[in-house]
Write an enzyme that holds these catalytic residues in place. Structure first.
Site, PDB file in Angstrom:
ATOM      1  N   GLY A 154     -28.601 -23.215   2.635  1.00 49.67           N
ATOM      2  CA  GLY A 154     -29.081 -22.805   3.962  1.00 49.67           C
ATOM      3  C   GLY A 154     -29.238 -23.970   4.915  1.00 49.67           C
ATOM      4  O   GLY A 154     -29.107 -25.137   4.549  1.00 49.67           O
ATOM      5  N   ARG A 204     -31.836 -28.409   8.082  1.00 54.46           N
ATOM      6  CA  ARG A 204     -32.249 -29.229   9.224  1.00 54.46           C
ATOM      7  C   ARG A 204     -31.489 -28.854  10.494  1.00 54.46           C
ATOM      8  O   ARG A 204     -31.455 -29.617  11.450  1.00 54.46           O
ATOM      9  CB  ARG A 204     -32.056 -30.693   8.927  1.00 54.46           C
ATOM     10  CG  ARG A 204     -30.636 -31.001   8.539  1.00 54.46           C
ATOM     11  CD  ARG A 204     -30.401 -32.445   8.577  1.00 54.46           C
ATOM     12  NE  ARG A 204     -29.191 -32.753   7.849  1.00 54.46           N
ATOM     13  CZ  ARG A 204     -28.682 -33.961   7.793  1.00 54.46           C
ATOM     14  NH1 ARG A 204     -29.278 -34.930   8.410  1.00 54.46           N
ATOM     15  NH2 ARG A 204     -27.588 -34.172   7.123  1.00 54.46           N
ATOM     16  N   ASP A 221     -37.087 -33.392   5.102  1.00 59.28           N
ATOM     17  CA  ASP A 221     -37.903 -33.355   6.320  1.00 59.28           C
ATOM     18  C   ASP A 221     -37.286 -32.589   7.488  1.00 59.28           C
ATOM     19  O   ASP A 221     -37.912 -32.445   8.536  1.00 59.28           O
ATOM     20  CB  ASP A 221     -38.238 -34.779   6.766  1.00 59.28           C
ATOM     21  CG  ASP A 221     -36.981 -35.615   6.997  1.00 59.28           C
ATOM     22  OD1 ASP A 221     -35.876 -35.045   6.977  1.00 59.28           O
ATOM     23  OD2 ASP A 221     -37.121 -36.840   7.192  1.00 59.28           O
ATOM     24  N   GLY A 222     -36.051 -32.139   7.347  1.00 56.87           N
ATOM     25  CA  GLY A 222     -35.426 -31.394   8.440  1.00 56.87           C
ATOM     26  C   GLY A 222     -34.991 -32.257   9.610  1.00 56.87           C
ATOM     27  O   GLY A 222     -34.595 -31.739  10.655  1.00 56.87           O
ATOM     28  N   ARG A 224     -25.101 -28.993  18.643  1.00 56.43           N
ATOM     29  CA  ARG A 224     -23.724 -28.654  18.294  1.00 56.43           C
ATOM     30  C   ARG A 224     -23.381 -27.278  18.864  1.00 56.43           C
ATOM     31  O   ARG A 224     -24.267 -26.463  19.113  1.00 56.43           O
ATOM     32  CB  ARG A 224     -23.513 -28.573  16.783  1.00 56.43           C
ATOM     33  CG  ARG A 224     -24.112 -29.668  15.956  1.00 56.43           C
ATOM     34  CD  ARG A 224     -23.497 -29.696  14.566  1.00 56.43           C
ATOM     35  NE  ARG A 224     -24.013 -28.688  13.643  1.00 56.43           N
ATOM     36  CZ  ARG A 224     -23.734 -28.679  12.335  1.00 56.43           C
ATOM     37  NH1 ARG A 224     -22.921 -29.601  11.822  1.00 56.43           N
ATOM     38  NH2 ARG A 224     -24.233 -27.760  11.544  1.00 56.43           N
ATOM     39  N   ARG A 274     -19.897 -20.242   7.110  1.00 51.54           N
ATOM     40  CA  ARG A 274     -19.090 -21.061   6.198  1.00 51.54           C
ATOM     41  C   ARG A 274     -18.802 -20.289   4.923  1.00 51.54           C
ATOM     42  O   ARG A 274     -19.377 -19.223   4.708  1.00 51.54           O
ATOM     43  CB  ARG A 274     -19.816 -22.369   5.914  1.00 51.54           C
ATOM     44  CG  ARG A 274     -21.207 -22.089   5.645  1.00 51.54           C
ATOM     45  CD  ARG A 274     -22.342 -22.987   6.005  1.00 51.54           C
ATOM     46  NE  ARG A 274     -22.738 -23.324   7.323  1.00 51.54           N
ATOM     47  CZ  ARG A 274     -23.001 -24.570   7.680  1.00 51.54           C
ATOM     48  NH1 ARG A 274     -22.886 -25.549   6.828  1.00 51.54           N
ATOM     49  NH2 ARG A 274     -23.406 -24.820   8.896  1.00 51.54           N
ATOM     50  N   ASP A 287     -20.113 -25.289   1.268  1.00 52.06           N
ATOM     51  CA  ASP A 287     -21.059 -25.007   2.351  1.00 52.06           C
ATOM     52  C   ASP A 287     -20.688 -25.768   3.621  1.00 52.06           C
ATOM     53  O   ASP A 287     -21.296 -25.545   4.668  1.00 52.06           O
ATOM     54  CB  ASP A 287     -22.494 -25.355   1.924  1.00 52.06           C
ATOM     55  CG  ASP A 287     -22.629 -26.779   1.428  1.00 52.06           C
ATOM     56  OD1 ASP A 287     -21.945 -27.126   0.458  1.00 52.06           O
ATOM     57  OD2 ASP A 287     -23.399 -27.553   2.021  1.00 52.06           O
ATOM     58  N   ASN A 288     -19.691 -26.644   3.533  1.00 49.96           N
ATOM     59  CA  ASN A 288     -19.248 -27.377   4.725  1.00 49.96           C
ATOM     60  C   ASN A 288     -17.864 -26.928   5.173  1.00 49.96           C
ATOM     61  O   ASN A 288     -17.199 -27.626   5.934  1.00 49.96           O
ATOM     62  CB  ASN A 288     -19.247 -28.884   4.445  1.00 49.96           C
ATOM     63  CG  ASN A 288     -20.653 -29.428   4.243  1.00 49.96           C
ATOM     64  OD1 ASN A 288     -21.621 -28.852   4.728  1.00 49.96           O
ATOM     65  ND2 ASN A 288     -20.774 -30.531   3.534  1.00 49.96           N
TER      66      ASN A 288
END
Ligand code: AMP
Ligand code: MG
Length: 517
Positions: free
Chosen positions: A99, A102, A134-135, A192, A199, A269-270
């Site tokens: 998921g 960040r 930490d995101g 972005r 994905r 996932d990318n």
């Protein structure tokens, strides 16, 4: 700044009943979570072309309130922030739920020229998917994502876009090489943009849980908005959709191979379902030609994601997507046919690449061998890929000696080793050109548009990062200016077209990067 939003993803797909950033397993496509405000946002760079897609100009972007939105400190009417849920294979192993840990999407903006642009802040704080982290994102990685997204677009290769880069005024603690030496680094947020950030892993996660309802809903959603001619056509539509995902992926990876881009983390996932270049992490650009090179230190052992194997990895990833989609099909044949379309598209894309890089009217069978032989020589001679191909396209370069390529060599001994075989190759090439339909002018024009003069060399990005970390972000805008016109010779900008200087050979950030960003 005014933007119209229409958040179809939230509306059409099931969401998490709980909001907020408590870490948890989520059996849905998204979770509502707001960005965490930052202390002192400062606009460091922005892309005029990306802004124009939203109908925004300089005054909108530089208005005082805008930086607050681009930092995650304020929301515009219509924004409904969420984090997307997905899983993935990381370095070949199934990793379960990942998921957006960040990244926080703000909404789907209606584009000035039609279409939709999902706006997403990367580094905007913790989400239910942040696990132990930490995101946040550090400035160096954010500069790299911002610049490379736009560089890739201007090279003509499908990619997510970057609207802005904002410094947060807060430090982030990072152990750059996982060696027990964390240091405080400046934080940043990139905004972005993509028609969708879905994905392969978005499908893999519900498939792994047997949630066929969510698989169906995701497929319907992506077809409706991004493949409308295939929507609601039953299994035949689904089969054609998967085949088109395979084809898009093949053409995008062929684009990377043409310009020497190494993604660095081709985990599932990318991998964008739209075939976009997605997630600029420890990517790099080939300098001295080496198909086994990867910039990613996290991958140094297995080198799974090295330059030369990117097409095979893309295929492996598509096969994982096919597995995830299997419950939507009565048998495997349509998915196998889709995977075969990858092979066919790759073969076509490779021939297109060879014809364009060598300046041929079209690529004949024997030309594939000619190109493969050249790759072998570039490797043995440690020749700079970008400089070599750019020089090859200059009128007269295909003469029989290598002086036209003097700038492209990194090592005198390696050069001496290939001097004579490279001359032989140039003679073969000259003979081939004599038998081609293009005249010299057409040829050098074709090659000029396929072989960039400027790519986002790792050391160039690092120079801009070093300056930005010292408080001077102007190097980012300068570099953006250069990569906006990668195929044009730009007077006074020879610095940006140089081979890697010696200082950068073993410098972290230039030859070595990790996933930790
Ligand atoms: P990446 O390697 O950037 O594709 O990230 C892999 C996974 O780790 C994704 O689920 C990311 O959201 C998550 N992740 C990476 N960095 C962070 C971070 N600093 N904070 C929270 N999650 C992260
Ligand atoms: Mg990622």
């Amino acid at each position: 700044m005014h933007i119209e939003f229409d958040n179809t993803f939230l509306r059409e797909l099931p969401g998490d009943p709980e909001a907020g950033a408590r870490v948890r397993d989520v059996q849905a496509a998204w979770s509502r979570v707001d960005p965490t405000p930052v202390a002192a946002p400062r606009l460091l760079a922005w892309s005029p072309e990306a802004a124009a897609l939203l109908g925004l100009g300089r005054d909108d972007i530089q208005a005082p309130g805008t930086v607050q939105v681009l930092a995650g400190n304020a929301l515009l009417p219509g924004m409904q922030p969420w984090a997307g849920n997905y899983g993935g294979h990381q370095f070949g192993n199934w990793a379960g739920q990942l998921g957006d840990g960040r990244a926080i999407s703000l909404g789907e903006a209606l584009g000035a020229e039609g279409g939709r642009w999902e706006l997403q802040l990367k580094g905007a704080g913790r989400t239910p998917y942040s696990r132990f982290a930490d995101g946040r994102a550090v400035l160096r990685s954010s500069v790299r994502e911002f610049l490379c997204s736009e560089a890739m677009h201007h090279l003509g290769i499908p990619t997510t876009r970057a609207l802005s880069l904002v410094g947060t005024g807060e430090d982030v603690l990072r152990d750059m090489f996982y060696d027990g030496h964390p240091r405080a680094e400046p934080g940043a947020v990139v905004c972005r943009m993509a028609p969708s950030f879905l994905r392969f892993g978005s499908w893999q996660l519900p498939a792994s849980r047997g949630d066929t309802g969510l698989l169906r809903a995701l497929t319907d959603h992506v077809q409706r908005h991004h493949f409308p001619e295939l929507a609601e056509r039953g299994e035949a539509g689904d089969a054609e959709w998967f085949a088109q995902v395979c084809e898009r992926t093949a053409w995008t990876v062929a684009g990377w191979m043409r310009v020497g881009f190494v993604h660095g983390v081709m985990n599932t996932d990318n991998m964008s379902i739209l075939g976009l270049t997605l997630d600029y992490g420890p990517y790099g650009w080939i300098e001295d030609y080496d198909p086994d090179w990867t910039p990613n230190t996290t991958d140094a052992q297995g080198r799974r994601y090295r330059f030369g194997t990117q097409p095979q990895v893309a295929y492996w990833n598509l096969a994982r997507l096919a597995q995830a989609l299997a419950p939507l099909f009565t048998d495997a044949a349509p998915l196998e046919a889709g995977l075969q379309r990858f092979g066919a598209a790759w073969a076509a894309a490779e021939r297109d690449m060879v014809a364009r890089k060598l300046g041929l009217e079209r690529c004949r069978d024997a030309d594939l061998g000619l190109y493969a032989d050249l790759r072998g020589l570039l490797r043995a001679g440690q020749v700079d890929m970008t400089l070599f191909f750019r020089a090859l396209g200059r009128p007269g370069a295909a003469a029989t000696d290598t002086t036209a390529f003097a700038d492209a060599f990194y090592d005198a001994d390696a050069r001496a080793q290939v001097e004579s075989p490279l001359r032989d190759w140039l003679a073969r090439y000259a003979a081939r050109l004599a038998d081609d339909a293009l005249d010299a002018g057409q040829r050098s024009e074709r090659m000029r548009r396929a072989n960039p003069r400027y790519v986002l060399r790792n050391w160039l990005a690092q120079e801009a990062i070093d300056r930005a970390e010292q408080g001077d972000p102007s190097g980012i805008a300068e570099l953006l200016e250069v990569v906006r016109r990668p195929y044009e010779d730009q007077p006074g900008r020879a610095h940006y077209a140089q081979r890697r200087p010696e200082w950068a050979r073993h410098r972290a950030g230039c030859s070595m990067l990790s996933c930790s960003s």
